[in-house]
Design a protein around this motif. Structure first.
Motif, mmCIF file in Angstrom:
data_model
loop_
_atom_site.group_PDB
_atom_site.id
_atom_site.type_symbol
_atom_site.label_atom_id
_atom_site.label_comp_id
_atom_site.label_asym_id
_atom_site.label_seq_id
_atom_site.Cartn_x
_atom_site.Cartn_y
_atom_site.Cartn_z
ATOM 1 N N TYR A 261 -29.133 -9.137 25.275
ATOM 2 C CA TYR A 261 -29.948 -7.933 25.166
ATOM 3 C C TYR A 261 -31.376 -8.186 25.672
ATOM 4 C CZ TYR A 261 -33.098 -4.755 22.750
ATOM 5 O OH TYR A 261 -34.097 -3.893 22.447
ATOM 6 N N THR A 262 -31.960 -9.318 25.242
ATOM 7 C CA THR A 262 -33.326 -9.617 25.688
ATOM 8 C C THR A 262 -33.374 -9.760 27.203
ATOM 9 O OG1 THR A 262 -32.986 -11.285 24.006
ATOM 10 C CG2 THR A 262 -35.240 -10.798 24.568
ATOM 11 N N GLN A 265 -33.103 -6.365 28.730
ATOM 12 C CA GLN A 265 -34.357 -5.672 28.447
ATOM 13 C C GLN A 265 -35.438 -6.109 29.436
ATOM 14 O OE1 GLN A 265 -34.098 -3.888 25.535
ATOM 15 N NE2 GLN A 265 -36.086 -3.056 25.257
ATOM 16 N N ARG A 266 -35.497 -7.429 29.674
ATOM 17 C CA ARG A 266 -36.510 -7.953 30.580
ATOM 18 C C ARG A 266 -36.275 -7.414 31.983
ATOM 19 N NH1 ARG A 266 -36.928 -13.887 29.408
ATOM 20 N NH2 ARG A 266 -37.569 -13.083 27.392
ATOM 21 N N THR B 6 -39.994 -1.096 22.464
ATOM 22 C CA THR B 6 -39.404 -2.319 21.943
ATOM 23 C C THR B 6 -37.916 -2.151 21.682
ATOM 24 O OG1 THR B 6 -40.099 -1.613 19.775
ATOM 25 C CG2 THR B 6 -41.445 -3.290 20.838
#
Lengths: 273, 297
Positions: A261-262, A265-266, B6
């Motif tokens: 996910y990170t 996201q990035r 976020t």
């Protein structure tokens, strides 16, 4: 800071112990403990691996479905004129179902489409539909959506509300089509929160235990049910550590999803900027 | 906007109590509006049919409609005891979670903004970590008492935590599970309140820190505190996994236990608890709005 201390003792310590004791094995004859990867080996093969696959499939399917339906509902609620009461009803109901759900939910569904359920009688009687069982993966998926859709609505409504109507107007005035608006404005703005919410839904479905337990006992291949089984088993020596290994596997899988996910996201944020 | 970028946005996690300030709906495009009604119709059916069917399931009987199942709840064996226990656990969880989180949120906001990412990450973990994995770990730690510390005061303390009448260990674990909700509700409140200005004003006027906390911070945060408390209570009243794995009886495990012998009673309790919780949330959100209209802080 007492906060950090508390988190360390009640959150990090149990998980750490889990990670260590998953690698301990009890000798069935001498009852001596030793370091071993036997538990890990056992839970990554055979029936246990099937339960991971079952849990992952169920969570992935319900998370995506829940995200789509929840997004649709969020849009419908936000775009309804003079929908204050409606919005309040939907939001509070979502709060109840998403956070409190669990056991009451399972029983509501048992009463509806369980063996003696009200709707079951209608479907199998006059309509002649048969063969749908609540205690199946499809049945569970249906019930999971009942708390996943509200969870999606709660998570995504702030993001949907942040889409300014003026942006749409500006894009209309500049002659953009609806598709172009979503391709270049709405979509990119909404993508990261939608992705994050979907991941939350996934984790929530993956961790669900109460609903499944109340609905089906332990007959389906789900990791949470397997863990509970191995903990309550007094028959097999070392089954407890097997449960720990299974639980560790869950933590690792959720961790992997987080990393993925990170990463996504990035990438999306780079694409945005 | 930071909340939305976020990904896991704050108000959302805080739940329905954190009703968003209402922005005016965009001018309706009537011609394209049909899909909304399709969505409402499909999802409305999906969400209302099980509730309606449950109610019907509990009131039908051979000779017509009866409210027996509901009337028998208060006197049902084990109901008062387990519901009371869950309420007590909930109240204790609320108190500990607030005592732990309110000073942290304020401190992070005013003094240690560098710690914010760490605290945010830590409060996100319980949301993603499967509770069953956490509780398996807790069980392992509790098993130390008979195995390693037997006869020491530490073992006594461990056993005291597991008193079946009021299992404190559940409270301690529930606080962890409630952290994401409590922290986000309070954080949203702190960010909207210009706490820095207010506390500085109070300090300049000569108030002590405890006094600032009591007479400035808490009143400003009252809505957030109310939200956080309610969500935590709902969470504890509905929590099944931890209590079941650790072998304690609470309200939800009681419902599951009686389901086999008294299906109608279990469904009746379920329906009632869902509707009551919803009514309470609606009430809180209505109060919240009224207050906001009275003093737009």
């Amino acid at each position: 800071m007492p906060f950090l201390l508390y988190v360390a003792v009640f959150l990090l310590l149990p998980v750490g112990v889990l990670a260590v004791e998953a690698f301990r094995a009890v000798d069935p004859v001498t009852f001596e403990e030793s370091w071993s990867t036997a538990n890990i080996g056992t839970v990554t093969g055979g029936a246990y691996a099937r339960s991971y696959v079952g849990s992952l499939q169920l969570s992935a399917i319900t998370a995506v479905l829940g995200a789509v339906l929840g997004l649709a509902l969020a849009f419908a609620v936000v775009n309804t004129r003079r929908g204050r009461l409606l919005r309040r009803l939907v939001l509070t109901a979502s709060g109840v179902l998403a956070n409190f759900g669990g056991v009451p939910l399972a029983f509501a569904f048992l009463a509806t489409i369980g063996n003696a359920g009200v709707v079951t009688a209608v479907l199998t009687g006059p309509l002649g539909l048969d063969g749908f069982r609540l205690a199946s993966m499809a049945g569970l998926a249906l019930v999971y959506l009942y708390f996943l859709v509200p969870l999606m609505v709660l998570t995504i409504i702030p993001a949907v509300e942040a889409l300014r109507p003026q942006w749409r107007e500006a894009s209309d005035v500049l002659g953009a089509s609806g598709w172009q608006y979503w391709r270049h404005v709405g979509g990119p703005v909404l993508a990261p929160p939608v992705l994050g919410a979907t991941m939350l839904l996934f984790a929530s479905a993956f961790a669900a235990y109460a609903t499944a337990r109340a609905l089906v006992g332990s007959s389906l291949p789900l990791v949470t049910l397997q863990i509970a089984d191995s903990l309550s088993s007094n028959v097999i020596v070392g089954a407890e550590n097997l449960g720990k290994a299974l639980a560790l596997g869950m933590v690792v899988l959720v961790g992997l999803v987080m990393v993925f996910y990170t990463w996504v996201q990035r990438r999306t944020s780079r694409w945005l900027s | 906007m930071s909340a939305t970028t976020t990904g896991l946005s704050t108000a959302a996690v805080a739940g329905a109590g954190g009703v968003q300030p209402e922005t005016r709906a965009r001018p309706a495009r009537r011609a394209r509006g049909w899909w909304r009604w399709a969505v409402f119709a499909v999802l409305g059916l999906y969400f209302l049919v099980p509730l309606a069917a449950s109610v019907w399931f509990t009131v039908r009987s051979r000779d017509g409609v009866t409210a027996d199942a509901y009337a028998s709840i208060p006197s049902a064996e084990g109901f008062a005891e387990n519901f009371g226990r869950s309420l007590a656990l909930g109240a204790l969880t609320v108190v500990i979670a607030l005592l732990l989180t309110v000073p942290t949120v304020v401190l992070v906001e005013l003094r240690l903004p560098r710690l914010r990412p760490l605290v945010e990450l830590l409060t996100l973990v319980p949301l993603l970590l499967p509770p069953i994995a956490l509780v398996v770990g807790v069980r392992s730690v509790l098993a130390w008492a008979p195995e390693h510390f037997f006869g020491t005061p530490l073992a006594e303390a461990f056993f005291a935590l597991q008193e079946p009448a009021l299992p404190w260990i559940l409270v301690l674990v529930y606080v962890v599970l409630a952290l994401p909700f409590v922290y986000r509700a309070l954080d949203a409140g702190v960010r909207g309140a210009q706490l820095r200005t207010l506390t500085e004003a109070a300090r300049v006027l000569g108030a002590s820190w405890p006094r600032v906390m009591l007479s400035v911070v808490l009143p400003v945060l009252r809505t957030s505190v109310l939200n956080a408390a309610f969500l935590t209570l709902a969470l504890v009243l509905g929590e099944f996994t931890v209590a079941n794995i650790l072998g304690f009886e609470t309200f939800p495990t009681w419902i599951v236990r009686i389901a086999g012998s008294q299906p109608r009673l279990s469904v009746a309790v379920s329906v009632l608890s869902l509707l009551l919780t919803w009514a309470l949330l609606l009430l809180i959100s209505a109060l919240d709005r009224r207050r906001r209209e009275e003093d737009p802080a």
